[in-house]
Design an enzyme around this catalytic site. Sequence first.
Site, PDB file in Angstrom:
ATOM      1  N   SER A 137       0.726  -1.176   0.096  1.00  0.00           N
ATOM      2  CA  SER A 137       0.049  -0.311  -0.086  1.00  0.00           C
ATOM      3  C   SER A 137       0.851   1.327   0.169  1.00  0.00           C
ATOM      4  O   SER A 137       0.524   2.282  -0.895  1.00  0.00           O
ATOM      5  CB  SER A 137      -1.024   0.001   1.142  1.00  0.00           C
ATOM      6  OG  SER A 137      -2.054  -1.145   0.787  1.00  0.00           O
TER       7      SER A 137
ATOM      8  N   THR B 105      -5.480  -3.781   7.582  1.00  0.00           N
ATOM      9  CA  THR B 105      -5.442  -5.016   6.914  1.00  0.00           C
ATOM     10  C   THR B 105      -5.622  -5.886   8.078  1.00  0.00           C
ATOM     11  O   THR B 105      -5.986  -5.931   9.430  1.00  0.00           O
ATOM     12  CB  THR B 105      -4.357  -5.190   6.135  1.00  0.00           C
ATOM     13  OG1 THR B 105      -4.265  -6.293   5.187  1.00  0.00           O
ATOM     14  CG2 THR B 105      -3.082  -4.881   6.654  1.00  0.00           C
TER      15      THR B 105
ATOM     16  N   LYS C 100      -9.848  -5.723  10.537  1.00  0.00           N
ATOM     17  CA  LYS C 100     -10.993  -5.076   9.832  1.00  0.00           C
ATOM     18  C   LYS C 100     -12.068  -5.199  10.400  1.00  0.00           C
ATOM     19  O   LYS C 100     -13.219  -4.220  10.425  1.00  0.00           O
ATOM     20  CB  LYS C 100     -11.082  -5.793   8.406  1.00  0.00           C
ATOM     21  CG  LYS C 100      -9.927  -5.467   7.317  1.00  0.00           C
ATOM     22  CD  LYS C 100     -10.103  -6.067   6.105  1.00  0.00           C
ATOM     23  CE  LYS C 100      -8.936  -5.914   5.423  1.00  0.00           C
ATOM     24  NZ  LYS C 100      -8.919  -6.253   3.850  1.00  0.00           N
TER      25      LYS C 100
ATOM     26  N   ASN D 103     -11.988  -1.248   5.955  1.00  0.00           N
ATOM     27  CA  ASN D 103     -10.652  -1.299   5.399  1.00  0.00           C
ATOM     28  C   ASN D 103     -10.050  -0.104   5.251  1.00  0.00           C
ATOM     29  O   ASN D 103      -8.925   0.150   4.906  1.00  0.00           O
ATOM     30  CB  ASN D 103     -10.414  -2.277   4.360  1.00  0.00           C
ATOM     31  CG  ASN D 103     -10.839  -1.404   3.039  1.00  0.00           C
ATOM     32  OD1 ASN D 103     -11.663  -0.563   3.171  1.00  0.00           O
ATOM     33  ND2 ASN D 103     -10.111  -1.893   1.916  1.00  0.00           N
TER      34      ASN D 103
ATOM     35  N   ASP E 251     -12.869  -3.151  -0.199  1.00  0.00           N
ATOM     36  CA  ASP E 251     -12.437  -4.366  -0.629  1.00  0.00           C
ATOM     37  C   ASP E 251     -13.509  -5.136  -1.788  1.00  0.00           C
ATOM     38  O   ASP E 251     -12.839  -5.665  -2.829  1.00  0.00           O
ATOM     39  CB  ASP E 251     -12.351  -5.354   0.447  1.00  0.00           C
ATOM     40  CG  ASP E 251     -10.917  -5.054   1.041  1.00  0.00           C
ATOM     41  OD1 ASP E 251     -10.175  -4.492   0.569  1.00  0.00           O
ATOM     42  OD2 ASP E 251     -11.036  -5.562   2.546  1.00  0.00           O
TER      43      ASP E 251
ATOM     44  N   ALA F  51     -15.145 -17.007   4.019  1.00  0.00           N
ATOM     45  CA  ALA F  51     -16.062 -15.821   3.677  1.00  0.00           C
ATOM     46  C   ALA F  51     -16.386 -15.305   4.983  1.00  0.00           C
ATOM     47  O   ALA F  51     -17.268 -14.254   5.014  1.00  0.00           O
ATOM     48  CB  ALA F  51     -17.222 -16.942   3.085  1.00  0.00           C
TER      49      ALA F  51
ATOM     50  N   ARG G 276     -13.699 -22.000   8.054  1.00  0.00           N
ATOM     51  CA  ARG G 276     -13.229 -22.937   8.907  1.00  0.00           C
ATOM     52  C   ARG G 276     -14.458 -22.949  10.196  1.00  0.00           C
ATOM     53  O   ARG G 276     -14.602 -24.049  10.588  1.00  0.00           O
ATOM     54  CB  ARG G 276     -11.938 -22.347   9.616  1.00  0.00           C
ATOM     55  CG  ARG G 276     -11.348 -23.307  10.556  1.00  0.00           C
ATOM     56  CD  ARG G 276     -10.011 -22.944  10.568  1.00  0.00           C
ATOM     57  NE  ARG G 276      -9.997 -21.391  11.341  1.00  0.00           N
ATOM     58  CZ  ARG G 276      -8.913 -20.661  11.482  1.00  0.00           C
ATOM     59  NH1 ARG G 276      -7.719 -21.003  11.609  1.00  0.00           N
ATOM     60  NH2 ARG G 276      -8.993 -19.474  12.001  1.00  0.00           N
TER      61      ARG G 276
ATOM     62  N   TYR H 242      -1.280 -11.275  -2.188  1.00  0.00           N
ATOM     63  CA  TYR H 242      -0.223 -10.800  -3.228  1.00  0.00           C
ATOM     64  C   TYR H 242       1.055 -11.010  -2.893  1.00  0.00           C
ATOM     65  O   TYR H 242       1.163 -10.717  -1.324  1.00  0.00           O
ATOM     66  CB  TYR H 242      -0.457  -9.395  -3.981  1.00  0.00           C
ATOM     67  CG  TYR H 242      -0.515  -8.122  -2.772  1.00  0.00           C
ATOM     68  CD1 TYR H 242       0.808  -7.838  -2.520  1.00  0.00           C
ATOM     69  CD2 TYR H 242      -1.478  -7.809  -2.251  1.00  0.00           C
ATOM     70  CE1 TYR H 242       0.921  -6.892  -1.531  1.00  0.00           C
ATOM     71  CE2 TYR H 242      -1.636  -6.937  -1.086  1.00  0.00           C
ATOM     72  CZ  TYR H 242      -0.312  -6.364  -0.715  1.00  0.00           C
ATOM     73  OH  TYR H 242      -0.230  -5.361   0.229  1.00  0.00           O
TER      74      TYR H 242
ATOM     75  N   GLY I  47      -3.581 -11.022  -5.975  1.00  0.00           N
ATOM     76  CA  GLY I  47      -4.555  -9.784  -5.340  1.00  0.00           C
ATOM     77  C   GLY I  47      -4.031  -8.613  -5.776  1.00  0.00           C
ATOM     78  O   GLY I  47      -4.436  -7.574  -5.249  1.00  0.00           O
TER      79      GLY I  47
END
Length: 346
Positions: free
Chosen positions: A47, A92, A96, A117, A164, A190, A215, A295, A316
């Site tokens: 960032s 991050t 969040k 975010n 996001d 999710a 999970r 990423y 990403g």
Amino acid sequence: MAAEMKTNPTTERYTLADLEKWGEIGGDIDPPIRLGVLGDPIAHSLSPHIQNAALRACEIDLQYARFHIRANELRSALLFLRKLDFVGINLTVPHKIAAFTQVDEADESATRAGAVNTIKMESEPCSHRPAAGHASNQSGANWTAHSAVATARGDKKLIGFNTDGEGFLRAIRTEFSIDLRDLRVMIIGAGGGTGRAVAWQCALENCERLVLVNRTLAKASELADKLGPFFTGARVLGPAARLEAIALDETALRAQLPEIDLIVNATPLGMNPSDPTPIPARLIAPHHIVFDCIYGSSKTALLRAAEAAGARGANGLSMLLYQGALSFSFWFNRDAPIETMRAALP
Ligand code: NAP
């Protein structure tokens, strides 16, 4: 650390202790640091690259830096930041969801996801509205007052956004030349801050099918209950339900994946090069498209597995770019110089 910071401030990592005495530390840095990203881990974050490039291109004489803030330090960090002359911050992993309970107001994108975010610090009572094109413009009543944290007189007000979901939407278009609305999507992780924002975007885009994998199944089930109204109409030919929540379990995944086009990793698995794939590599088939929100310089195990299976994949980086550009536009009420930001990526 102070001497190093003066030489190359935006490659350094600051801490909670630095924020506590920011008057001493930050005062020597030119241009001054008035923006940053808070996370743990944080060293990997790109960032600062894109935001500092944008600040220079727009001739805004400020800098953006990394802050290594642990989960149990977020509240204190935000209390310090309220008293400082910051413009805004990004959050991050792992902050969040916790940040959502710490802001004073949240726009619709943040309220939907229950995750923030991007924070904009405001001195005045908020009269701010989201920038053009943001998802929260879709309805009139976009703002939620929180007041979860009492603010002292003169403190900045924290306004929460979530960029996001829209960053993800644009990334999928850019990487695969396809729209979310045409896809059957599986989101792994999710129940996390990113996963929720991505899931809401899929619902708003009315994607063909959405499978929420977590999970902790209860979090995915709770999200599915909220998203149910978006998936009542029949679009997919065949018996598969349009919206499902499943546990991160091989048998359940195996049953779903033939009816999935896009697999999204929204877990932090892959941030360390030695991390395993979030789902077994043997379940990935050539027809899948794999998007890893992570990423980094090396490919994650998930993207290596996609390649080995003959599936298309992307990391990403483009999501980072688009979500960061939207954050910039909230902070400065202007369009971000997206091509300059893209060029700053490795
Ligand atoms: P978060 O809120 O902490 O959520 C983590 C999610 O991953 C939760 O669903 C959690 O499941 C799951 N999870 C954590 N560890 C796991 C494990 N060992 N096995 C299986 N599932 C696990 O994190 P976040 O902020 O959403 O970030 C997630 C990732 O997305 C990070 O790597 C972040 O860097 C990346 N990201 C990238 C971009 C970009 O611009 N490219 C933007 C946003 C996020 P439980 O609910 O069961 O705990």
